[in-house]
Enzyme design. Structure first.
Site, PDB file in Angstrom:
ATOM      1  N   ASN A  42       0.842  -1.198   0.000  1.00 16.63           N
ATOM      2  CA  ASN A  42       0.000   0.000   0.000  1.00 16.63           C
ATOM      3  C   ASN A  42       0.878   1.249   0.000  1.00 16.63           C
ATOM      4  O   ASN A  42       1.986   1.261   0.543  1.00 16.63           O
ATOM      5  CB  ASN A  42      -1.022   0.007   1.152  1.00 16.63           C
ATOM      6  N   ILE A  43       0.360   2.272  -0.639  1.00 18.08           N
ATOM      7  CA  ILE A  43       1.098   3.530  -0.803  1.00 18.08           C
ATOM      8  C   ILE A  43       0.149   4.666  -0.450  1.00 18.08           C
ATOM      9  O   ILE A  43      -0.902   4.820  -1.094  1.00 18.08           O
ATOM     10  CB  ILE A  43       1.593   3.687  -2.262  1.00 18.08           C
ATOM     11  N   CYS A  53      -4.277   0.595  -2.216  1.00 21.03           N
ATOM     12  CA  CYS A  53      -4.081  -0.609  -1.411  1.00 21.03           C
ATOM     13  C   CYS A  53      -3.046  -1.528  -2.065  1.00 21.03           C
ATOM     14  O   CYS A  53      -2.822  -1.479  -3.277  1.00 21.03           O
ATOM     15  CB  CYS A  53      -5.394  -1.382  -1.286  1.00 21.03           C
ATOM     16  N   GLU A  55      -3.248  -4.712  -2.680  1.00 20.87           N
ATOM     17  CA  GLU A  55      -3.830  -5.627  -3.664  1.00 20.87           C
ATOM     18  C   GLU A  55      -3.896  -4.979  -5.047  1.00 20.87           C
ATOM     19  O   GLU A  55      -3.583  -5.583  -6.066  1.00 20.87           O
ATOM     20  CB  GLU A  55      -5.254  -6.027  -3.244  1.00 20.87           C
ATOM     21  N   CYS A  85     -10.294  -4.798   1.223  1.00 26.18           N
ATOM     22  CA  CYS A  85     -11.396  -3.830   1.291  1.00 26.18           C
ATOM     23  C   CYS A  85     -12.360  -4.088   0.131  1.00 26.18           C
ATOM     24  O   CYS A  85     -12.055  -4.844  -0.811  1.00 26.18           O
ATOM     25  CB  CYS A  85     -10.850  -2.407   1.255  1.00 26.18           C
ATOM     26  N   CYS A  88     -11.017  -3.301  -3.413  1.00 27.50           N
ATOM     27  CA  CYS A  88     -10.061  -4.319  -3.902  1.00 27.50           C
ATOM     28  C   CYS A  88     -10.776  -5.615  -4.272  1.00 27.50           C
ATOM     29  O   CYS A  88     -10.378  -6.294  -5.226  1.00 27.50           O
ATOM     30  CB  CYS A  88      -8.966  -4.569  -2.872  1.00 27.50           C
TER      31      CYS A  88
HETATM   32  N1  THU Z   1      -5.231  -1.245   2.913  1.00 22.24           N
HETATM   33  C1  THU Z   1      -4.739  -2.128   1.986  1.00 22.24           C
HETATM   34  O1  THU Z   1      -3.618  -1.944   1.472  1.00 22.24           O
HETATM   35  N2  THU Z   1      -5.506  -3.188   1.645  1.00 22.24           N
HETATM   36  C2  THU Z   1      -6.731  -3.452   2.161  1.00 22.24           C
HETATM   37  O2  THU Z   1      -7.434  -4.294   1.647  1.00 22.24           O
HETATM   38  C3  THU Z   1      -7.171  -2.728   3.344  1.00 22.24           C
HETATM   39  C4  THU Z   1      -6.534  -1.397   3.530  1.00 22.24           C
HETATM   40  C5  THU Z   1      -4.410  -0.081   3.277  1.00 22.24           C
HETATM   41  C6  THU Z   1      -4.928   1.231   2.783  1.00 22.24           C
HETATM   42  C7  THU Z   1      -4.289   2.185   3.769  1.00 22.24           C
HETATM   43  O3  THU Z   1      -2.986   2.498   3.308  1.00 22.24           O
HETATM   44  C8  THU Z   1      -4.156   1.369   5.049  1.00 22.24           C
HETATM   45  O4  THU Z   1      -4.315   0.018   4.674  1.00 22.24           O
HETATM   46  C9  THU Z   1      -5.172   1.717   6.109  1.00 22.24           C
HETATM   47  O5  THU Z   1      -6.452   1.672   5.601  1.00 22.24           O
END
Ligand code: THU
Length: 138
Positions: A42-43, A53, A55, A85, A88
């Protein structure tokens, strides 16, 4: 490519998570139909909404390299079993209707789902194709 290897790749990608705002690290790794592996983290962005995210990073990397079919995805995050989420789930649906989703804490501790369990009665590309164009008057 076995499940443990996919989880290892997700764990490795998680280390690159750029998360100065939430502090919540996520990594993902996908296996494509042609047995390539793409991973991502995630970035986060200071204005928040452009945040992506893990994914989607992994899937978009694969798609932009011409690999459009996802067979499996492993996801690891700071939560005890980090589930994808809603956004995704829809993106996985686009490229992996029958994908296996592996929610992992470690190589030994993981749960496995079909995408359809996580996003039942989903809407996807086939629905647009099957729409009756005549009825819509186009
Ligand atoms: N996040 C993900 O990378 N994948 C998910 O499916 C859930 C949330 C990240 C987004 C954000 O950078 C951090 O988690 C907090 O929400």
């Amino acid at each position: 490519m076995d499940k443990k290897e996919l989880i290892r790749r997700a764990l490795k990608a998680k280390k690159n998570a750029y998360v100065p705002y939430s502090g919540f690290h996520v990594g993902a790794a996908i296996l494509t139909e042609d047995n390539e592996v793409y991973d991502g983290c995630n970035i986060e962005i200071a204005s928040y909404s452009p945040t992506i995210c893990a994914e989607r990073t992994a899937i978009f990397k694969a798609v932009s390299e011409g690999h459009l079919k996802v067979k499996a995805i492993a996801i690891v995050g700071d939560a005890n079993h980090t589930y994808p989420c809603g956004v995704c789930r829809q993106v996985i649906r686009e490229f992996g209707k029958d994908a296996t989703v592996i929610i992992a804490n470690s190589e030994e501790d993981y749960r496995e789902y079909d995408l359809d369990e996580l996003l039942p009665h989903s809407f996807g590309p086939e629905d647009l194709k099957s729409a009756d164009k005549e009825e819509k008057n186009v």
